[in-house]
Scaffold this active site. Structure first.
Site, PDB file in Angstrom:
ATOM      1  N   ASP A  22       6.575   8.980 -14.194  1.00  0.00           N
ATOM      2  CA  ASP A  22       5.864  10.105 -15.143  1.00  0.00           C
ATOM      3  C   ASP A  22       4.287   9.492 -15.582  1.00  0.00           C
ATOM      4  O   ASP A  22       3.733   9.534 -16.949  1.00  0.00           O
ATOM      5  CB  ASP A  22       7.161   9.861 -16.557  1.00  0.00           C
ATOM      6  N   GLU A  23       4.140   9.313 -14.504  1.00  0.00           N
ATOM      7  CA  GLU A  23       2.628   8.762 -14.555  1.00  0.00           C
ATOM      8  C   GLU A  23       1.844   9.167 -13.670  1.00  0.00           C
ATOM      9  O   GLU A  23       0.737   8.969 -13.344  1.00  0.00           O
ATOM     10  CB  GLU A  23       2.219   6.936 -13.604  1.00  0.00           C
TER      11      GLU A  23
END
Lengths: 280, 280, 280, 280
Positions: D224-225
């Site tokens: 999720d980065e």
């Protein structure tokens, strides 16, 4: 235990909320959702209540009928979440049917599409995938009356409660509009009342607007003048040609239409003259 | 004839709506607006009613007190539209004060800003234009306790009902947060819970987000964790530097803050644990 | 080192970008921002370039003039961020003036409001606060020509580059519209082309729309038909009366107007017939 | 006549635009669209050009290679509108696949979905309807490496250019993330960086946010980065339970994902470290 939804409207006067709450309490009801609106212009009062009770319809209806008479109410009672029997009309564009059928299948849209009617055959494939009966009803000027009669026959035969015009590119006769009053929703591909009539995206491009829109409204005999249920817009800029607007517009159309159909099917939309109350 | 607004919350159980409607009817009330919500998670019921009646407060309150006891209710009664006595705190940014003061003056925002408190002097000019008393309360680490005591003294002295932190760049002590619980609104310049703490626009730029946001929330002792009242966002793209985000963000901040303050002042916001009910 | 902004339009043909890039490179320019658009309908090409160079205007302009002749270009050159001398006209509503003046003061809006002209005196106080000269120019049918002459005199005298009609409730004569062509921006309080003419919020309420809007456009002799620069909308529902729409609309109006004024002042808006190119 | 799209990035310095425009002019090119951005932070310059010319790839590429060497450019050349060979991975939720496949079929989304890979069999029916090969690849902890090997084999075999994770509920290994770097897009069901990790809608409900969102981003080894391509939000209120958020969220997810996939497929997305440039 049944979860009921009751909608009603009547001339506004003190005591309506109390009377409704009293009636429901007498029948062991627990109110789970309640919304109301008094319109100072029309003098009408509108209400939507969701209530849980073990009391059955045969007991509730007479009590409501009595209340309705006392307050000169229009009212209707349904079970929360019951799928509304729906007929979708379309021509060649697939996005409205695809969106509604998919939302019925996967997002809990409380409709049951029981038929697709089209003056073309493009939609047959999608209808088949979703297991919906497809009815090809070609329309030409001389056969329009027959086509409309066939549509009305289907509405009766299939017990259709809601007709959705999902980019159906034919104008309905006044008689048909009247026959379907309050139970036919159209999606118009502009932000009404801008760009009524034909080719709204071409009109929008020509005018150089910076937002395009779509309008879901009840069908009436006056073209594009029916009570508005929902509208939405999307930003565009000078680089967009008419074709781009049509493509971007499909997204806005299906979004506005899906919301309108959901609210109608959940008994959240009440007519207030030529405007709507939407208890979202 | 007075137009009252009543808000209440209590453990959910059948009969609340009926009891409230009954009480109001007994006092000649005509309900003009009513909203309710039962939270299945907390088991609490929330209600907001606007009602017109000729009955005065001295008669209504005892009846409500009796009802409140019966249902273990928290309730409050106010006159619709009464301006809420408000204190605005700020540092150097003027947009929040300017926006709230202008909306009070021209858009019917039902607040009465009775004081501006700042650790800088920049806001003095704006406060003077709007005829609001300006209090310069500098804050340094050693003087923070004195500064907070002075603020609380002002709150008492001026009968302040609502404290708005309009980009006030000091962290409040836990004691002050507790003293102002439920009556202090802060605007945080990010879409919480993203980018808590300092320099949210720099964090947002670094992360490369495509929307920036702002969050209006009640102040609690846990920094940036208070109950959220309103949030809004604005689209940004890769061409925007941190300075642009700060400028664009001002617009979102004042929009979200103004809505939160309006809803609070209109008694539309009820606390449900660490979340809010907003009866818009 | 100066940061220039160059905008140009001309009949589209191969080689324009290369010629512009070549000219700028010859003058030691480093392009920092560049946008272009070729309109297949009008056959016109539009370009906006920001370029840093040590070369002065006296050297740049002859080269651009030569290029302009070669390509039949309309072009203009300005310094990035130079405040545009602006005159704001209004009647009794304060939100447009308050918003523009505040953004000039605090948000880097690159305008310099040099005068406020009004047929009422309400705006005098705000103008004084912001240090702007206020000119009360009453308008009645018989004095309209005089009033417009006085406005034009002010425009000349104060070297005004941009006139903003911030809810100025008078219709301008065709002559005045022509005299200010391309340098007067009006904010119309509806989502054009919906609700042209008077009382758009009353019309919107009557039609029952679910979104209200505002449109910033260049003033032309045809009322509410000028090239649109920016539009925005806000969601409304059945509970909103006409007064609510007016209040909510103020927010949309000032937002759309502020963007249009910023883009115009930053030379981001180019005319393409009766539509606009906006290089955001 | 071919319509090419060229994207490039390189260290910023004067003369790049001129060099590119010159090269294209020498090859008889007519630029139809051009966007550029110089990032002062990274010191990199990014450009996207659409150009029409009769010159073939075999002539263009050597010239571009020479230019690329001179400016230390990363560049790529493609034909405008060529469908990008795409593999969609999913688990049980159908909305992402349904939306992408429908847009390919009806809205000109320039992708060609050549395979659907899933650890469940739910998506097989939809894949069959759209004529896409379905590959059931179950994943358990011990078989994850085999499953990923099978996916990579499919990517090679089917000449896949883009992998879309359409709510694929398995975490990819670091090795797989690296193998697909820059050519795998995931849709995360929150407004990142809020609510990273599992069950974002439950987290959002718990926090009481007033807007829910979705984020389309490139897949990287850090969960999720990855670089964000597109985000969107939808308003919610206190009446919405977690289930409602999931349903409403599907709409936001598919909208954000469809835009991200379109922009990627049209070569509008360039990587700038861990952020993206999107030339919309």
């Amino acid at each position: 235990m049944t979860h009921w939804v009751l909608i009603l409207s009547c001339p506004d006067r003190p005591g309506i909320v109390l009377a409704v709450a009293g009636l429901l309490a007498e029948h062991g009801g627990n109110i789970t959702e309640s919304q109301q609106f008094g319109d100072p212009l029309s003098g009408l009062f509108f209400m939507r209540v969701q209530v849980e009770t073990t009391v059955v319809r045969a007991e509730l209806e007479p009590a409501l009928a009595e209340l309705g008479t006392r307050f000169a109410m229009t009212w209707s009672l349904d079970v929360v979440g019951r799928p509304v029997r729906t007929l979708v009309m379309g021509s060649t564009a697939e996005h409205c049917l695809n969106d509604l059928a998919f939302r019925q299948r996967s997002e809990g849209l409380p409709i049951d599409i029981v038929a697709v009617v089209s003056n073309h055959t493009v939609l047959a494939e999608l209808a088949a995938f979703y297991g919906i009966g497809f009815h090809h009803v070609p329309v030409t000027r001389p056969t329009r009356a027959d086509a409309e009669a066939r549509l009305l026959a289907l509405v009766t035969e299939l017990d259709v409660e809601l007709v959705v015009l999902g980019r159906y590119m034919q104008i309905l006769s006044d008689d048909l509009c009247r026959a379907l009053a309050g139970r036919a929703i159209n999606i118009h591909h502009s932000f009404l009342p801008s760009f009524k009539g034909a080719r709204p995206y071409a009109q929008a491009h020509e005018r150089g607007v910076k937002l395009i829109g779509a309008t879901a409204h009840y069908v009436t005999a006056e073209l594009d003048e029916g009570p508005i249920i929902e509208q939405d817009v999307e930003r565009v800029d000078h680089t967009r040609h008419v074709d781009d607007l049509m493509r971007l517009g499909q997204d806005v159309e299906r979004r506005a239409l899906a919301r309108a159909v959901r609210w109608h099917a959940e008994h959240r939309v009440l007519l207030n003259g030529h405007r709507t109350i939407v208890f979202r």
